[in-house]
Scaffold this motif. Sequence first.
Motif, short mmCIF file in Angstrom:
data_model
loop_
_atom_site.label_atom_id
_atom_site.label_comp_id
_atom_site.label_asym_id
_atom_site.label_seq_id
_atom_site.Cartn_x
_atom_site.Cartn_y
_atom_site.Cartn_z
N THR A 159 8.55 -6.72 7.15
CA THR A 159 9.10 -5.74 6.22
C THR A 159 9.00 -6.24 4.78
O THR A 159 8.67 -5.48 3.86
N ASP A 160 9.23 -7.53 4.56
CA ASP A 160 9.08 -8.09 3.22
C ASP A 160 7.64 -7.98 2.74
O ASP A 160 7.37 -7.66 1.58
N VAL A 161 6.69 -8.24 3.65
CA VAL A 161 5.26 -8.11 3.30
C VAL A 161 4.95 -6.67 2.90
O VAL A 161 4.26 -6.41 1.90
N CYS A 162 5.45 -5.72 3.69
CA CYS A 162 5.19 -4.31 3.41
C CYS A 162 5.85 -3.87 2.11
O CYS A 162 5.29 -3.08 1.35
N ARG A 163 7.04 -4.37 1.85
CA ARG A 163 7.73 -4.00 0.61
C ARG A 163 6.94 -4.51 -0.60
O ARG A 163 6.80 -3.82 -1.61
N TRP A 164 6.42 -5.74 -0.50
CA TRP A 164 5.61 -6.27 -1.58
C TRP A 164 4.35 -5.43 -1.75
O TRP A 164 3.94 -5.11 -2.88
N SER A 165 3.71 -5.06 -0.64
CA SER A 165 2.48 -4.24 -0.70
C SER A 165 2.75 -2.89 -1.36
O SER A 165 1.95 -2.41 -2.17
N ALA A 166 3.89 -2.28 -1.00
CA ALA A 166 4.24 -0.99 -1.59
C ALA A 166 4.48 -1.12 -3.09
O ALA A 166 4.03 -0.28 -3.88
N ALA A 167 5.18 -2.17 -3.48
CA ALA A 167 5.46 -2.37 -4.90
C ALA A 167 4.17 -2.62 -5.69
O ALA A 167 3.98 -2.10 -6.79
N PHE A 168 3.27 -3.40 -5.11
CA PHE A 168 2.00 -3.68 -5.78
C PHE A 168 1.17 -2.41 -5.92
O PHE A 168 0.57 -2.15 -6.97
N THR A 169 1.14 -1.59 -4.85
CA THR A 169 0.39 -0.33 -4.89
C THR A 169 0.95 0.58 -5.97
O THR A 169 0.21 1.20 -6.74
N ARG A 170 2.28 0.67 -6.04
CA ARG A 170 2.90 1.52 -7.07
C ARG A 170 2.52 1.03 -8.46
O ARG A 170 2.21 1.83 -9.35
N HIS A 171 2.51 -0.28 -8.66
CA HIS A 171 2.15 -0.83 -9.96
C HIS A 171 0.72 -0.45 -10.34
O HIS A 171 0.45 0.00 -11.46
N VAL A 172 -0.22 -0.61 -9.38
CA VAL A 172 -1.63 -0.31 -9.66
C VAL A 172 -1.81 1.17 -9.97
O VAL A 172 -2.50 1.54 -10.93
N VAL A 173 -1.18 2.04 -9.18
CA VAL A 173 -1.30 3.48 -9.40
C VAL A 173 -0.72 3.86 -10.77
O VAL A 173 -1.31 4.64 -11.52
N SER A 174 0.43 3.29 -11.10
CA SER A 174 1.05 3.60 -12.38
C SER A 174 0.18 3.16 -13.55
O SER A 174 0.05 3.88 -14.55
N GLU A 175 -0.45 1.99 -13.43
CA GLU A 175 -1.31 1.51 -14.50
C GLU A 175 -2.54 2.41 -14.65
O GLU A 175 -2.98 2.70 -15.76
N ARG A 176 -3.10 2.87 -13.53
CA ARG A 176 -4.25 3.76 -13.60
C ARG A 176 -3.88 5.10 -14.25
O ARG A 176 -4.65 5.65 -15.02
N ILE A 177 -2.68 5.59 -13.94
CA ILE A 177 -2.24 6.85 -14.55
C ILE A 177 -2.09 6.67 -16.05
O ILE A 177 -2.49 7.54 -16.85
#
Length: 213
Positions: A159-177
């Motif tokens: 779950t910690d791994v998935c939470r980190w993955s989700a946070a990283f994905t959100r960061h990348v998407v936000s930066e692209r936007i």
Amino acid sequence: MNPNGDVVVKPSGSGNGKGIVFVKGTDSPEMIREKIENAAASIEKDYGKGAGFPWAAVPRVNLKVVDNHEQELRVVSFIVDGHALYGKDAEAERYVVAVPTIFKKSPTGEADMVMNVTANLNKLTDADKADPDFMTRLQDAACNKESLEKHGLNVEGMTDVCRWSAAFTRHVVSERIKEKSAAAQASASQPASQEGIQQAATSVKGKEIAEYA
């Protein structure tokens, strides 16, 4: 990282392990040049002149070995509407969800093989492919407790791994936007609106959550 100085060289835009080169720290300059030139020629043949650029060269990570197979964990992140997750009464936000999928495995005795199911299939013999259980030699499920225990993990750790993955994905998407918003406003010869950029960056919002399947 790999203490032997091993490096992975990978082209952009290819799939199925195509063009990936493992460069060992003990390789001579001539061997390295031959590996990369062969990979570049293969990518050009499959995708056209100039394909594969930019190429990335990164240190090879030591992967965990379980039952004499190197293992690579794959986690899928995706964006989903809050209504789909929590029902029609949920807030109308979009969430980043991360789910563990598989542990990819290298065939026994081939630690340097590309960690890709399709590429590995191409290396198997006809006898291997005739075996109805051969796929279990290439991957383990990453979303059940038995498999996690086999790999020395637990639900909390995954779950910690998935939470980190989700946070990283959100960061990348936000930066692209933000980049697209700024580029669109610049092309219109108008000063970039800080308020508009911030609004675009938060259009994918909500909690970074990890859903364990």
